[in-house]
Design an enzyme around this catalytic site. Structure first.
Site, PDB file in Angstrom:
ATOM      1  N   ASP A  21       0.832  -1.219   0.000  1.00 64.70           N
ATOM      2  CA  ASP A  21       0.000   0.000   0.000  1.00 64.70           C
ATOM      3  C   ASP A  21       0.858   1.257   0.000  1.00 64.70           C
ATOM      4  O   ASP A  21       1.952   1.277   0.569  1.00 64.70           O
ATOM      5  CB  ASP A  21      -0.905  -0.009   1.245  1.00 64.70           C
ATOM      6  CG  ASP A  21      -2.016   1.026   1.147  1.00 64.70           C
ATOM      7  OD1 ASP A  21      -2.351   1.455   0.016  1.00 64.70           O
ATOM      8  OD2 ASP A  21      -2.549   1.425   2.194  1.00 64.70           O
ATOM      9  N   GLY A  22       0.332   2.295  -0.639  1.00 69.28           N
ATOM     10  CA  GLY A  22       0.976   3.613  -0.594  1.00 69.28           C
ATOM     11  C   GLY A  22       1.585   4.054  -1.918  1.00 69.28           C
ATOM     12  O   GLY A  22       2.175   5.138  -1.986  1.00 69.28           O
ATOM     13  N   ASN A  69     -10.815  -3.312  -5.472  1.00 73.32           N
ATOM     14  CA  ASN A  69     -10.004  -2.416  -6.317  1.00 73.32           C
ATOM     15  C   ASN A  69     -10.608  -2.249  -7.720  1.00 73.32           C
ATOM     16  O   ASN A  69     -10.264  -1.310  -8.433  1.00 73.32           O
ATOM     17  CB  ASN A  69      -8.557  -2.921  -6.439  1.00 73.32           C
ATOM     18  CG  ASN A  69      -7.736  -2.715  -5.185  1.00 73.32           C
ATOM     19  OD1 ASN A  69      -6.763  -3.423  -4.950  1.00 73.32           O
ATOM     20  ND2 ASN A  69      -8.097  -1.750  -4.352  1.00 73.32           N
TER      21      ASN A  69
HETATM   22  C1  FPP Z   1      -2.167  -0.066  -3.201  1.00 71.06           C
HETATM   23  O1  FPP Z   1      -1.621   1.237  -3.258  1.00 71.06           O
HETATM   24  C2  FPP Z   1      -1.616  -0.832  -4.277  1.00 71.06           C
HETATM   25  C3  FPP Z   1      -2.330  -1.474  -5.238  1.00 71.06           C
HETATM   26  C4  FPP Z   1      -3.798  -1.469  -5.315  1.00 71.06           C
HETATM   27  C5  FPP Z   1      -1.641  -2.188  -6.304  1.00 71.06           C
HETATM   28  C6  FPP Z   1      -0.424  -2.943  -5.898  1.00 71.06           C
HETATM   29  C7  FPP Z   1       0.158  -3.452  -7.094  1.00 71.06           C
HETATM   30  C8  FPP Z   1       1.438  -3.400  -7.462  1.00 71.06           C
HETATM   31  C9  FPP Z   1       2.580  -2.958  -6.619  1.00 71.06           C
HETATM   32  C10 FPP Z   1       1.665  -3.793  -8.846  1.00 71.06           C
HETATM   33  C11 FPP Z   1       2.634  -4.839  -9.068  1.00 71.06           C
HETATM   34  C12 FPP Z   1       2.275  -6.172  -8.706  1.00 71.06           C
HETATM   35  C13 FPP Z   1       2.543  -7.198  -9.521  1.00 71.06           C
HETATM   36  C14 FPP Z   1       2.338  -8.549  -9.055  1.00 71.06           C
HETATM   37  C15 FPP Z   1       2.986  -6.978 -10.895  1.00 71.06           C
HETATM   38  P1  FPP Z   1      -2.640   2.437  -3.438  1.00 71.06           P
HETATM   39  O2  FPP Z   1      -2.819   2.727  -4.878  1.00 71.06           O
HETATM   40  O3  FPP Z   1      -3.903   2.108  -2.697  1.00 71.06           O
HETATM   41  O4  FPP Z   1      -1.860   3.592  -2.745  1.00 71.06           O
HETATM   42  P2  FPP Z   1      -2.529   4.786  -1.951  1.00 71.06           P
HETATM   43  O5  FPP Z   1      -3.150   4.181  -0.713  1.00 71.06           O
HETATM   44  O6  FPP Z   1      -1.344   5.638  -1.618  1.00 71.06           O
HETATM   45  O7  FPP Z   1      -3.505   5.448  -2.863  1.00 71.06           O
END
Ligand code: FPP
Length: 238
Positions: A21-22, A69
């Site tokens: 996350d983040g 998501n």
């Molecule tokens: C949450 O951060 C992250 C996600 C929903 C996606 C995580 C995915 C990856 C790191 C992509 C790569 C993975 C693979 C297996 C290729 P957020 O967008 O919720 O961050 P925020 O809370 O700061 O908005």
């Protein structure tokens, strides 16, 4: 490696779970797009996985996309789906070389066929590997997993009067040991429907570091913290 840590004294958890996350906030702080934040988070993840597994962890579960998501903007969902396809294809040879078995937890629908194909190819290519398990939780929800297990049990016709919680585990998406250490990067203090069954007795660790900056040193800090925890599993320490 971190000179301030005595590695010989660390307790190594069997199953580590990470809520990645983040990425979005990390990108916003730098004036770049959320999508770029995911790309950078993804690069970090591919570097971090071999490090984590080299520390002796047997199972690593990664929450890379929740069922919820799919409610995000279309452009972000599409970007993440493309990223999954390209990373699973690109990294396949590295998982094979590192002897890591890759598995997935989550529902198929509504994942695009390209993601399902790349996923299946990766699972097939690594199925006999013995050096540890990487469990990507993609289109995953903890309640959905429990609901799906209940449906499977009902359809199997098994005698539920004798069903133990150990039996129940076999009906989950993957038959894995309980989580020992659950990490959520990015500073939020919740576990967002992640591995509800398996996290029952997990130790939780919530670093403020946003995922793109969560590297080997931060991971070792998590293990250090885990080593200091007194796990009683509801009992009293003798
Ligand atoms: C949450 O951060 C992250 C996600 C929903 C996606 C995580 C995915 C990856 C790191 C992509 C790569 C993975 C693979 C297996 C290729 P957020 O967008 O919720 O961050 P925020 O809370 O700061 O908005």
């Amino acid at each position: 490696m971190n000179d301030s840590i005595d590695y010989s004294q660390l307790k190594i958890p069997t199953h580590v779970a990470i809520i990645v996350d983040g990425n979005g906030r990390w990108a916003k702080e730098r004036g770049i797009s959320r999508l770029k934040g995911h790309d950078i988070g993804s690069d970090n993840l591919q570097k971090l996985i071999p490090y984590i597994m080299s520390r002796g962890i047997k199972v690593l579960s990664l929450y890379v996309f929740s069922t919820e998501n799919f409610k995000r903007a279309r452009a972000e969902v599409d970007h993440l789906m493309d990223l999954f396809v390209s990373i699973y294809k690109k990294e396949l040879k590295n998982y094979v070389r590192n002897n890591l078995k890759v598995i997935f937890s989550g529902r198929d629908d509504p994942l695009p066929k390209s993601v399902i194909d790349a996923r299946d190819e990766l699972v097939e290519a690594t199925k006999n590997n013995t050096g540890g398990i990487v469990n990507f939780c993609m289109n995953y929800g903890g309640r959905a997993e429990i609901m799906d297990a209940v449906k499977r049990i009902v359809h199997s016709g098994v005698d539920v009067n004798n069903l133990t919680d150990e039996d129940f585990r076999h009906y989950l998406y993957q038959d894995l040991p309980d989580v020992d250490l659950m990490i959520r990067t990015g500073g939020e203090l919740r576990f967002s429907n992640f591995l509800l069954w398996q996290n029952s007795y997990a130790e939780f660790y919530f670093p403020k570091t946003k995922f793109p900056d969560f590297g080997p040193e931060e991971f070792d800090q998590a293990i250090l913290e885990y080593t200091s925890r007194d796990r009683r599993f509801g009992g009293i320490k003798q």
